[in-house]
Design a protein around this motif. Structure first.
Motif, PDB file in Angstrom:
ATOM      1  N   HIS A 144       0.828  -1.200   0.000  1.00  7.73           N
ATOM      2  CA  HIS A 144       0.000   0.000   0.000  1.00  7.73           C
ATOM      3  C   HIS A 144       0.867   1.256   0.000  1.00  7.73           C
ATOM      4  CE1 HIS A 144       0.992  -0.609   4.213  1.00  7.73           C
ATOM      5  NE2 HIS A 144       0.689   0.648   4.433  1.00  7.73           N
ATOM      6  N   ILE A 145       2.047   1.185   0.633  1.00 15.09           N
ATOM      7  CA  ILE A 145       2.966   2.322   0.627  1.00 15.09           C
ATOM      8  C   ILE A 145       3.572   2.493  -0.761  1.00 15.09           C
ATOM      9  CG2 ILE A 145       5.071   3.269   1.627  1.00 15.09           C
ATOM     10  CD1 ILE A 145       4.435   1.773   4.194  1.00 15.09           C
TER      11      ILE A 145
ATOM     12  N   LYS B 161       2.224   6.922  -6.853  1.00 17.76           N
ATOM     13  CA  LYS B 161       1.283   7.963  -7.277  1.00 17.76           C
ATOM     14  C   LYS B 161       1.899   9.345  -7.121  1.00 17.76           C
ATOM     15  CE  LYS B 161      -3.078   5.566  -6.407  1.00 17.76           C
ATOM     16  NZ  LYS B 161      -4.326   5.561  -5.624  1.00 17.76           N
ATOM     17  N   ILE B 162       2.529   9.580  -5.987  1.00 22.10           N
ATOM     18  CA  ILE B 162       3.156  10.878  -5.752  1.00 22.10           C
ATOM     19  C   ILE B 162       4.300  11.099  -6.735  1.00 22.10           C
ATOM     20  CG2 ILE B 162       4.439  12.275  -4.077  1.00 22.10           C
ATOM     21  CD1 ILE B 162       2.873  10.762  -1.886  1.00 22.10           C
ATOM     22  N   LEU B 163       5.075  10.046  -6.998  1.00 22.38           N
ATOM     23  CA  LEU B 163       6.188  10.151  -7.938  1.00 22.38           C
ATOM     24  C   LEU B 163       5.691  10.545  -9.326  1.00 22.38           C
ATOM     25  CD1 LEU B 163       9.160   9.725  -8.804  1.00 22.38           C
ATOM     26  CD2 LEU B 163       8.595   7.309  -9.157  1.00 22.38           C
ATOM     27  N   HIS B 164       4.670   9.869  -9.813  1.00 22.26           N
ATOM     28  CA  HIS B 164       4.189  10.143 -11.166  1.00 22.26           C
ATOM     29  C   HIS B 164       3.498  11.503 -11.253  1.00 22.26           C
ATOM     30  CE1 HIS B 164       5.006   6.359 -13.403  1.00 22.26           C
ATOM     31  NE2 HIS B 164       5.202   5.933 -12.169  1.00 22.26           N
ATOM     32  N   LYS B 165       2.844  11.918 -10.189  1.00 21.29           N
ATOM     33  CA  LYS B 165       2.279  13.270 -10.151  1.00 21.29           C
ATOM     34  C   LYS B 165       3.394  14.313 -10.187  1.00 21.29           C
ATOM     35  CE  LYS B 165      -1.925  12.098  -7.605  1.00 21.29           C
ATOM     36  NZ  LYS B 165      -2.639  12.211  -6.317  1.00 21.29           N
TER      37      LYS B 165
ATOM     38  N   PRO C 193      16.315   9.604 -21.850  1.00 22.05           N
ATOM     39  CA  PRO C 193      14.991  10.164 -22.162  1.00 22.05           C
ATOM     40  C   PRO C 193      14.302  10.672 -20.907  1.00 22.05           C
ATOM     41  CG  PRO C 193      15.284   7.995 -23.167  1.00 22.05           C
ATOM     42  CD  PRO C 193      16.420   8.183 -22.207  1.00 22.05           C
ATOM     43  N   TRP C 194      13.587  11.749 -21.044  1.00 22.84           N
ATOM     44  CA  TRP C 194      12.829  12.295 -19.908  1.00 22.84           C
ATOM     45  C   TRP C 194      11.763  11.282 -19.496  1.00 22.84           C
ATOM     46  CZ3 TRP C 194      13.764  16.133 -16.730  1.00 22.84           C
ATOM     47  CH2 TRP C 194      12.736  16.632 -15.921  1.00 22.84           C
ATOM     48  N   PRO C 195      11.643  10.983 -18.207  1.00 25.37           N
ATOM     49  CA  PRO C 195      10.666   9.972 -17.773  1.00 25.37           C
ATOM     50  C   PRO C 195       9.228  10.393 -18.079  1.00 25.37           C
ATOM     51  CG  PRO C 195      11.588  11.135 -15.890  1.00 25.37           C
ATOM     52  CD  PRO C 195      12.387  11.563 -17.079  1.00 25.37           C
ATOM     53  N   LYS C 196       8.402   9.416 -18.388  1.00 23.11           N
ATOM     54  CA  LYS C 196       6.997   9.663 -18.661  1.00 23.11           C
ATOM     55  C   LYS C 196       6.167   9.207 -17.469  1.00 23.11           C
ATOM     56  CE  LYS C 196       7.402   9.126 -23.683  1.00 23.11           C
ATOM     57  NZ  LYS C 196       6.929   8.372 -24.882  1.00 23.11           N
ATOM     58  N   TYR C 197       5.179   9.998 -17.132  1.00 23.42           N
ATOM     59  CA  TYR C 197       4.300   9.614 -16.035  1.00 23.42           C
ATOM     60  C   TYR C 197       3.217   8.675 -16.554  1.00 23.42           C
ATOM     61  CZ  TYR C 197       1.168  13.205 -17.951  1.00 23.42           C
ATOM     62  OH  TYR C 197       0.373  13.954 -18.770  1.00 23.42           O
ATOM     63  N   ASN C 198       2.739   7.830 -15.664  1.00 29.09           N
ATOM     64  CA  ASN C 198       1.688   6.876 -15.998  1.00 29.09           C
ATOM     65  C   ASN C 198       0.340   7.470 -15.564  1.00 29.09           C
ATOM     66  OD1 ASN C 198      -0.103   4.704 -16.211  1.00 29.09           O
ATOM     67  ND2 ASN C 198       1.491   3.219 -15.722  1.00 29.09           N
TER      68      ASN C 198
ATOM     69  N   LYS D 249      -2.471   6.296 -15.038  1.00 29.27           N
ATOM     70  CA  LYS D 249      -3.275   5.523 -14.080  1.00 29.27           C
ATOM     71  C   LYS D 249      -2.896   5.860 -12.641  1.00 29.27           C
ATOM     72  CE  LYS D 249      -0.581   1.239 -13.585  1.00 29.27           C
ATOM     73  NZ  LYS D 249      -0.584  -0.221 -13.789  1.00 29.27           N
ATOM     74  N   PHE D 250      -1.676   6.365 -12.445  1.00 29.40           N
ATOM     75  CA  PHE D 250      -1.257   6.739 -11.097  1.00 29.40           C
ATOM     76  C   PHE D 250      -1.746   8.129 -10.705  1.00 29.40           C
ATOM     77  CE2 PHE D 250       2.121   3.589 -12.087  1.00 29.40           C
ATOM     78  CZ  PHE D 250       1.861   2.711 -11.054  1.00 29.40           C
ATOM     79  N   LEU D 251      -2.368   8.837 -11.632  1.00 32.01           N
ATOM     80  CA  LEU D 251      -2.858  10.187 -11.343  1.00 32.01           C
ATOM     81  C   LEU D 251      -4.316  10.175 -10.906  1.00 32.01           C
ATOM     82  CD1 LEU D 251      -1.328  12.122 -14.382  1.00 32.01           C
ATOM     83  CD2 LEU D 251      -0.279  11.577 -12.189  1.00 32.01           C
ATOM     84  N   ILE D 252      -4.946   9.007 -11.009  1.00 27.49           N
ATOM     85  CA  ILE D 252      -6.353   8.899 -10.645  1.00 27.49           C
ATOM     86  C   ILE D 252      -6.472   8.735  -9.134  1.00 27.49           C
ATOM     87  CG2 ILE D 252      -8.469   7.550 -10.916  1.00 27.49           C
ATOM     88  CD1 ILE D 252      -7.362   6.672 -13.662  1.00 27.49           C
ATOM     89  N   GLU D 253      -7.261   9.599  -8.527  1.00 31.79           N
ATOM     90  CA  GLU D 253      -7.457   9.541  -7.081  1.00 31.79           C
ATOM     91  C   GLU D 253      -8.461   8.457  -6.723  1.00 31.79           C
ATOM     92  OE1 GLU D 253      -5.865  11.112  -4.860  1.00 31.79           O
ATOM     93  OE2 GLU D 253      -4.882  12.757  -5.926  1.00 31.79           O
ATOM     94  N   ASP D 254      -8.157   7.685  -5.685  1.00 33.65           N
ATOM     95  CA  ASP D 254      -9.096   6.678  -5.194  1.00 33.65           C
ATOM     96  C   ASP D 254     -10.222   7.327  -4.396  1.00 33.65           C
ATOM     97  OD1 ASP D 254      -7.625   4.585  -6.300  1.00 33.65           O
ATOM     98  OD2 ASP D 254      -6.324   4.475  -4.544  1.00 33.65           O
ATOM     99  N   THR D 255      -9.887   8.401  -3.694  1.00 31.24           N
ATOM    100  CA  THR D 255     -10.875   9.106  -2.885  1.00 31.24           C
ATOM    101  C   THR D 255     -10.863  10.588  -3.221  1.00 31.24           C
ATOM    102  OG1 THR D 255      -9.310   9.463  -1.068  1.00 31.24           O
ATOM    103  CG2 THR D 255     -10.670   7.461  -0.981  1.00 31.24           C
ATOM    104  N   LEU D 256     -11.987  11.226  -2.965  1.00 33.56           N
ATOM    105  CA  LEU D 256     -12.123  12.659  -3.180  1.00 33.56           C
ATOM    106  C   LEU D 256     -12.671  13.305  -1.926  1.00 33.56           C
ATOM    107  CD1 LEU D 256     -13.887  12.605  -6.690  1.00 33.56           C
ATOM    108  CD2 LEU D 256     -11.460  13.048  -6.261  1.00 33.56           C
ATOM    109  N   LYS D 257     -12.263  14.539  -1.677  1.00 35.02           N
ATOM    110  CA  LYS D 257     -12.823  15.300  -0.564  1.00 35.02           C
ATOM    111  C   LYS D 257     -13.828  16.290  -1.129  1.00 35.02           C
ATOM    112  CE  LYS D 257     -10.070  16.447   2.746  1.00 35.02           C
ATOM    113  NZ  LYS D 257     -10.648  15.676   3.881  1.00 35.02           N
ATOM    114  N   ILE D 258     -15.055  16.223  -0.657  1.00 30.16           N
ATOM    115  CA  ILE D 258     -16.077  17.161  -1.123  1.00 30.16           C
ATOM    116  C   ILE D 258     -16.711  17.860   0.077  1.00 30.16           C
ATOM    117  CG2 ILE D 258     -16.565  15.785  -3.177  1.00 30.16           C
ATOM    118  CD1 ILE D 258     -19.166  14.886  -1.831  1.00 30.16           C
ATOM    119  N   VAL D 259     -17.272  19.029  -0.174  1.00 26.08           N
ATOM    120  CA  VAL D 259     -17.935  19.777   0.892  1.00 26.08           C
ATOM    121  C   VAL D 259     -19.413  19.421   0.910  1.00 26.08           C
ATOM    122  CG1 VAL D 259     -16.305  21.687   0.777  1.00 26.08           C
ATOM    123  CG2 VAL D 259     -18.375  21.777  -0.588  1.00 26.08           C
TER     124      VAL D 259
END
Length: 200
Positions: free
Chosen positions: A44-45, A51-55, A126-131, A133-143
């Motif tokens: 899980h870590i 995710k943070i790396l690819h973002k 080559p400059w690394p490419k982000y994936n 799928k790692f940019l999709i959030e599993d959870t969202l914070k809404i008001v």
């Protein structure tokens, strides 16, 4: 004025220490590219850090294109903070980090790149490419609003349907104070990924 250079130095020292920690945990700088974390209990870590790396790869790429170098560095500092929290970091992920750091710290990244067993200069890779799928959030914070006024915030699953989101919002303790009975709700409004408004 060189007074504030200490901040940059401390950041570079943290990067160096992380590299030494990887060396200590893997016993060599020349592990195979693509190697993952050593223990399954850390999966899980791994996911969180990836995710943070690819973002960060995406953010740094965009910031360099826009000449926003200060925010690019800030995002890499956030990534280093996360790396400090992880016990075992994959060589692959750390190398990707070195590649995006290279334009800002060319000498230390070249040195560490060679220590990891690479022969070709990091500045010719080559400059690394982000994936994506790692940019999709599993959870969202809404008001959650009651009659247009914010009364609470909740974390929802990104793929949750409206009814389950409304139910989760209604069960929030702060919302219960304003809406004791579900029958008091005259209208429910949901702006996807942003807010819920209960009209009473």
């Amino acid at each position: 004025n060189t007074d504030s250079i200490i901040g940059s130095r401390r950041f570079i020292e943290r990067v160096w220490k992380i590299a030494l920690r990887i060396k200590s945990s893997t016993n060599t700088f020349s592990r195979v590219l693509g190697e993952s974390y050593q223990t399954s209990s850390k999966k899980h870590i791994v996911s969180d850090l990836e995710k943070i790396l690819h973002k960060t790869v995406k953010k740094v790429h965009e910031d360099i294109s826009n000449f926003a170098f200060n925010t690019a560095i800030s995002s890499m500092m956030v990534l280093v903070n996360e790396m400090d929290k992880v016990e075992n970091i994959s060589v692959r992920d750390f190398k990707i980090f070195l590649q995006i750091l290279a334009p800002f710290a060319p000498h230390i990244t070249e040195e560490l790149w060679r220590e990891f067993g690479e022969k070709k200069s990091i500045h010719l890779t080559p400059w690394p490419k982000y994936n994506p799928k790692f940019l999709i959030e599993d959870t969202l914070k809404i008001v959650v609003q009651v009659n247009g006024k914010v009364r609470a915030e909740i974390d929802i699953q990104a793929d949750a349907n409206e009814e389950s989101i409304f139910a989760q919002a209604f069960e929030n303790e702060n919302i219960k104070k304003w809406i004791p009975n579900i029958s008091d709700i005259k209208k429910k409004i949901y702006v996807k990924g942003r807010l819920i408004n209960f009209v009473i």
